[in-house]
Design a protein around this motif. Structure first.
Motif, mmCIF file in Angstrom:
data_model
loop_
_atom_site.group_PDB
_atom_site.id
_atom_site.type_symbol
_atom_site.label_atom_id
_atom_site.label_comp_id
_atom_site.label_asym_id
_atom_site.label_seq_id
_atom_site.Cartn_x
_atom_site.Cartn_y
_atom_site.Cartn_z
ATOM 1 N N HIS A 89 0.880 -1.276 -0.093
ATOM 2 C CA HIS A 89 0.064 0.084 0.064
ATOM 3 C C HIS A 89 0.956 1.175 0.076
ATOM 4 O O HIS A 89 1.657 1.550 0.951
ATOM 5 C CB HIS A 89 -0.871 -0.079 1.161
ATOM 6 C CG HIS A 89 -1.871 1.079 1.430
ATOM 7 N ND1 HIS A 89 -3.033 0.977 2.194
ATOM 8 C CD2 HIS A 89 -1.743 2.272 0.919
ATOM 9 C CE1 HIS A 89 -3.629 2.153 2.137
ATOM 10 N NE2 HIS A 89 -2.929 2.934 1.368
ATOM 11 N N VAL A 90 0.801 2.008 -1.216
ATOM 12 C CA VAL A 90 1.648 3.157 -1.331
ATOM 13 C C VAL A 90 0.874 4.352 -1.408
ATOM 14 O O VAL A 90 -0.322 4.323 -1.789
ATOM 15 C CB VAL A 90 2.648 2.945 -2.520
ATOM 16 C CG1 VAL A 90 3.634 1.807 -2.227
ATOM 17 C CG2 VAL A 90 2.224 2.905 -3.749
ATOM 18 N N GLY A 91 1.439 5.421 -1.390
ATOM 19 C CA GLY A 91 0.883 6.706 -1.612
ATOM 20 C C GLY A 91 0.470 7.238 -0.201
ATOM 21 O O GLY A 91 1.090 7.067 0.755
ATOM 22 N N LEU A 92 -0.692 7.687 -0.206
ATOM 23 C CA LEU A 92 -1.427 8.209 1.111
ATOM 24 C C LEU A 92 -1.525 7.039 2.389
ATOM 25 O O LEU A 92 -2.195 5.860 1.618
ATOM 26 C CB LEU A 92 -2.731 8.575 0.958
ATOM 27 C CG LEU A 92 -3.648 9.168 2.523
ATOM 28 C CD1 LEU A 92 -2.901 10.284 3.283
ATOM 29 C CD2 LEU A 92 -4.947 9.318 2.124
ATOM 30 N N ARG A 93 -1.087 7.096 3.415
ATOM 31 C CA ARG A 93 -1.177 5.772 4.187
ATOM 32 C C ARG A 93 -1.585 6.234 5.363
ATOM 33 O O ARG A 93 -1.263 7.050 6.252
ATOM 34 C CB ARG A 93 0.231 5.290 4.644
ATOM 35 C CG ARG A 93 1.040 4.620 3.377
ATOM 36 C CD ARG A 93 2.445 4.196 3.623
ATOM 37 N NE ARG A 93 3.273 5.464 3.818
ATOM 38 C CZ ARG A 93 4.552 5.227 4.495
ATOM 39 N NH1 ARG A 93 5.114 4.167 4.697
ATOM 40 N NH2 ARG A 93 5.354 6.319 4.406
ATOM 41 N N PRO A 94 -2.905 5.874 5.739
ATOM 42 C CA PRO A 94 -3.744 6.277 6.775
ATOM 43 C C PRO A 94 -3.080 5.987 8.191
ATOM 44 O O PRO A 94 -3.523 6.806 8.971
ATOM 45 C CB PRO A 94 -5.096 5.595 6.624
ATOM 46 C CG PRO A 94 -5.132 5.486 5.132
ATOM 47 C CD PRO A 94 -3.951 5.278 4.489
ATOM 48 N N GLN A 117 -0.561 12.810 -2.270
ATOM 49 C CA GLN A 117 0.867 12.393 -2.508
ATOM 50 C C GLN A 117 1.481 12.483 -3.991
ATOM 51 O O GLN A 117 0.949 11.812 -4.653
ATOM 52 C CB GLN A 117 1.104 10.950 -2.052
ATOM 53 C CG GLN A 117 0.428 10.546 -0.708
ATOM 54 C CD GLN A 117 1.170 11.217 0.486
ATOM 55 O OE1 GLN A 117 2.535 11.281 0.708
ATOM 56 N NE2 GLN A 117 0.470 11.985 1.199
ATOM 57 N N ARG A 118 2.544 13.443 -4.000
ATOM 58 C CA ARG A 118 2.605 13.782 -5.614
ATOM 59 C C ARG A 118 4.181 13.305 -6.030
ATOM 60 O O ARG A 118 4.551 13.551 -6.986
ATOM 61 C CB ARG A 118 2.723 15.320 -5.597
ATOM 62 C CG ARG A 118 1.219 15.911 -5.362
ATOM 63 C CD ARG A 118 1.377 17.402 -5.358
ATOM 64 N NE ARG A 118 0.091 18.126 -4.983
ATOM 65 C CZ ARG A 118 -0.849 18.107 -5.906
ATOM 66 N NH1 ARG A 118 -0.571 17.818 -7.356
ATOM 67 N NH2 ARG A 118 -1.876 18.651 -5.727
ATOM 68 N N CYS A 126 -4.798 8.040 -3.386
ATOM 69 C CA CYS A 126 -4.617 9.378 -3.137
ATOM 70 C C CYS A 126 -3.433 9.986 -3.840
ATOM 71 O O CYS A 126 -2.626 10.651 -3.124
ATOM 72 C CB CYS A 126 -4.849 9.759 -1.797
ATOM 73 S SG CYS A 126 -5.570 11.433 -1.692
ATOM 74 N N VAL A 127 -3.184 9.707 -4.922
ATOM 75 C CA VAL A 127 -2.057 10.313 -6.053
ATOM 76 C C VAL A 127 -2.794 10.872 -7.063
ATOM 77 O O VAL A 127 -3.827 10.419 -7.722
ATOM 78 C CB VAL A 127 -1.033 9.231 -6.093
ATOM 79 C CG1 VAL A 127 -0.590 8.691 -4.938
ATOM 80 C CG2 VAL A 127 -1.575 8.076 -7.126
#
Length: 268
Positions: free
Chosen positions: A145-150, A162-163, A187-188
């Protein structure tokens, strides 16, 4: 005599890979209980995720952090029993995926041994490569799980887009190299998700990541109108069960108060 029905084929990590290779979209939704999981499974959803999002949509917390491993096992056992076709993936809750690797292996083993589910999901990329490899070596498939990590919400200072393309691509590649069978991207920007998908050969599952991925995942409560408050931009409501449930409860209340329920036909 009626024709024999073909046995239901179980979705596996290999069949997900085949779907990616054929450019066939993968569908994934969350499930936390037996009746919901059975409905989603019968609807042909490929992957059911027993997400730590249950802390928010089921338990009413503000973040995913409070849910415990025992609670995840409790919900996963129900979902695992309901699903006859879908691959069932279970989140490793905080801090099972952050502390010593042996504890992550033990938690993952509990998932497959006690729930009948098939894989775990672990937040993180390059920094989690050793952990992913250890869990896979122990016999449990891992979705990264990459990008936004809750689970990293306090470190990141909120739920932020996440950019960093270079970092996110490196995270996905490291997870794949460590043995992850798929990578969830949260969320990218769509262009970043496309770059990640291009950089790996395993399936990529997007949530708030545009269309250039192997499949999509959403929280089931969001798509049926059973959540309140903030609704992420990337979700879509496909039904309004919240209003329907409210109307049913109101109708029941009025019938009971007015003496209309139970009727003679509904009594012994």
């Amino acid at each position: 005599m009626p024709a024999e029905q073909e046995p239901i084929k179980r979705v596996t990590t290999r069949s997900l890979q085949s779907m990616r290779d054929r450019d066939e979209a993968i569908t994934m939704l969350t499930a936390y209980d037996f009746p919901t999981a059975r409905i989603l499974d019968e609807a042909g959803i490929d992957v059911l995720l027993v997400g730590d999002s249950l802390a928010m949509v089921v338990q009413g917390h503000d973040t995913t952090l409070p849910v415990t491993m025992d609670q995840m096992i409790y919900h996963a056992e129900m979902v695992g029993r309901a699903a006859s076709r879908a691959l069932v993936v279970v989140d490793l809750p905080f801090p099972e995926g952050q502390i010593e690797i042996t504890r992550s292996i033990e938690a993952s083993a509990r998932v497959v041994k006690e729930t009948g589910c098939h894989a775990v999901k672990l937040e993180g990329g390059a920094e989690q490569a050793d952990r992913i490899e250890a869990i896979v070596t122990a016999g449990v498939p891992v979705m990264a799980h990459v990008g936004l990590r809750p689970q990293n919400i306090h470190v990141d200072g909120g739920y932020r887009l996440q950019r960093d393309t270079e970092k996110l691509v490196a995270d996905a590649q490291a997870a794949q190299a460590a043995g992850a069978f798929a990578v969830l991207i949260e969320c990218v920007p769509a262009a970043v998700a496309a770059a990640i998908t291009e950089a790996v050969t395993v399936p990529t599952i997007g949530i708030g990541a545009g269309r250039s991925v192997s499949g999509q995942v959403l929280v089931t409560h969001d798509i049926v109108g059973l959540t309140s408050g903030y609704t992420p931009k990337f979700t879509r409501q496909f039904a309004d069960l919240g209003s329907a449930l409210g109307a049913a409860a109101t109708g029941y209340r009025d019938e009971v108060r007015g003496g209309g329920f139970p009727s003679d036909a509904e009594s012994f």
